[in-house]
Structure formats: structure tokens, C-alpha cells
Design a protein around this motif. Structure first.
Motif, PDB file in Angstrom:
ATOM      1  N   GLU A 151       1.859   9.407  -5.822  1.00 48.01           N
ATOM      2  CA  GLU A 151       2.587  10.841  -5.487  1.00 48.01           C
ATOM      3  C   GLU A 151       3.627  10.924  -6.214  1.00 48.01           C
ATOM      4  O   GLU A 151       3.439  12.484  -6.678  1.00 48.01           O
ATOM      5  CB  GLU A 151       3.062  10.705  -3.851  1.00 48.01           C
ATOM      6  CG  GLU A 151       3.484  11.838  -3.471  1.00 48.01           C
ATOM      7  CD  GLU A 151       3.991  12.189  -2.110  1.00 48.01           C
ATOM      8  OE1 GLU A 151       4.913  12.677  -1.665  1.00 48.01           O
ATOM      9  OE2 GLU A 151       3.364  10.968  -1.214  1.00 48.01           O
ATOM     10  N   GLU A 170       0.775  -1.285   0.055  1.00 45.85           N
ATOM     11  CA  GLU A 170      -0.021   0.117  -0.159  1.00 45.85           C
ATOM     12  C   GLU A 170       0.826   1.234   0.110  1.00 45.85           C
ATOM     13  O   GLU A 170       0.534   2.105  -0.705  1.00 45.85           O
ATOM     14  CB  GLU A 170      -0.986  -0.141   1.101  1.00 45.85           C
ATOM     15  CG  GLU A 170      -2.089  -1.001   1.191  1.00 45.85           C
ATOM     16  CD  GLU A 170      -2.788  -1.324   2.548  1.00 45.85           C
ATOM     17  OE1 GLU A 170      -2.607  -0.375   3.392  1.00 45.85           O
ATOM     18  OE2 GLU A 170      -3.722  -2.102   2.608  1.00 45.85           O
ATOM     19  N   GLU A 171       2.018   1.257   0.753  1.00 43.30           N
ATOM     20  CA  GLU A 171       2.826   2.493   0.696  1.00 43.30           C
ATOM     21  C   GLU A 171       3.491   2.571  -0.456  1.00 43.30           C
ATOM     22  O   GLU A 171       3.545   3.838  -0.918  1.00 43.30           O
ATOM     23  CB  GLU A 171       3.798   2.298   1.976  1.00 43.30           C
ATOM     24  CG  GLU A 171       4.942   3.234   2.019  1.00 43.30           C
ATOM     25  CD  GLU A 171       6.047   3.340   3.137  1.00 43.30           C
ATOM     26  OE1 GLU A 171       6.645   4.252   3.560  1.00 43.30           O
ATOM     27  OE2 GLU A 171       6.011   2.012   3.442  1.00 43.30           O
ATOM     28  N   ARG A 200       1.192   4.073  -2.787  1.00 43.19           N
ATOM     29  CA  ARG A 200       0.738   5.772  -2.504  1.00 43.19           C
ATOM     30  C   ARG A 200       1.938   6.360  -2.876  1.00 43.19           C
ATOM     31  O   ARG A 200       1.633   7.445  -3.561  1.00 43.19           O
ATOM     32  CB  ARG A 200       0.581   5.767  -0.979  1.00 43.19           C
ATOM     33  CG  ARG A 200       0.456   7.272  -0.504  1.00 43.19           C
ATOM     34  CD  ARG A 200       0.174   7.282   1.017  1.00 43.19           C
ATOM     35  NE  ARG A 200       1.590   6.942   1.611  1.00 43.19           N
ATOM     36  CZ  ARG A 200       2.632   7.511   1.701  1.00 43.19           C
ATOM     37  NH1 ARG A 200       2.896   8.745   1.331  1.00 43.19           N
ATOM     38  NH2 ARG A 200       3.442   7.114   2.319  1.00 43.19           N
TER      39      ARG A 200
END
Length: 65
Positions: free
Chosen positions: A40, A32-33, A36
Motif C-alpha cells: 500500500e 501478512e499485514e 500488505r
């Protein structure tokens, strides 16, 4: 069961990674990180490309104000 053997193996491996039993793949939190951070990064690069466009005639390409 109707589930392909490899799919079942992947689910088992992912469960092991999520429980900290394996370190050869990302756990769910790390996935998930990573997603993300990639989103970004894509957004930031898009903003940078807008900033580096010429403002009008006579402005050299690649100049950011």
C-alpha cells in the motif's frame, strides 16, 4: 529428509511464533499485514510521484495541484 538443518530450525521457530510461544519474530498474521502495508505504501508513493510531476512547460517541478 533432504531438508537443511537451518531451514528446519526456521520452520520450528516460525511455528512457535505463530503459536505465541516466542516474541522475537513476527507471526504469520503480522508478516501478512506488514507485506500488505508495504504494498500500500509503495502504491501511495507511486501516486504521489505522479501528482508532483510538472503539468507542462513553465510549471515548476514539485508543485502538486
Amino acid at each position: 529428509m533432504g531438508v537443511h538443518y537451518e531451514a528446519l530450525c526456521n520452520w520450528i521457530r516460525q511455528g512457535e511464533a505463530d503459536r505465541g510461544e516466542r516474541d522475537d519474530r513476527l507471526n504469520a498474521t503480522e508478516k501478512e499485514e506488514l507485506a500488505r502495508l508495504r504494498r500500500e505504501n509503495r502504491q501511495l508513493r507511486g501516486g504521489l510521484s505522479l501528482m508532483c510531476r510538472p503539468a507542462g512547460p513553465g510549471v515548476p517541478r514539485g508543485v502538486a495541484w
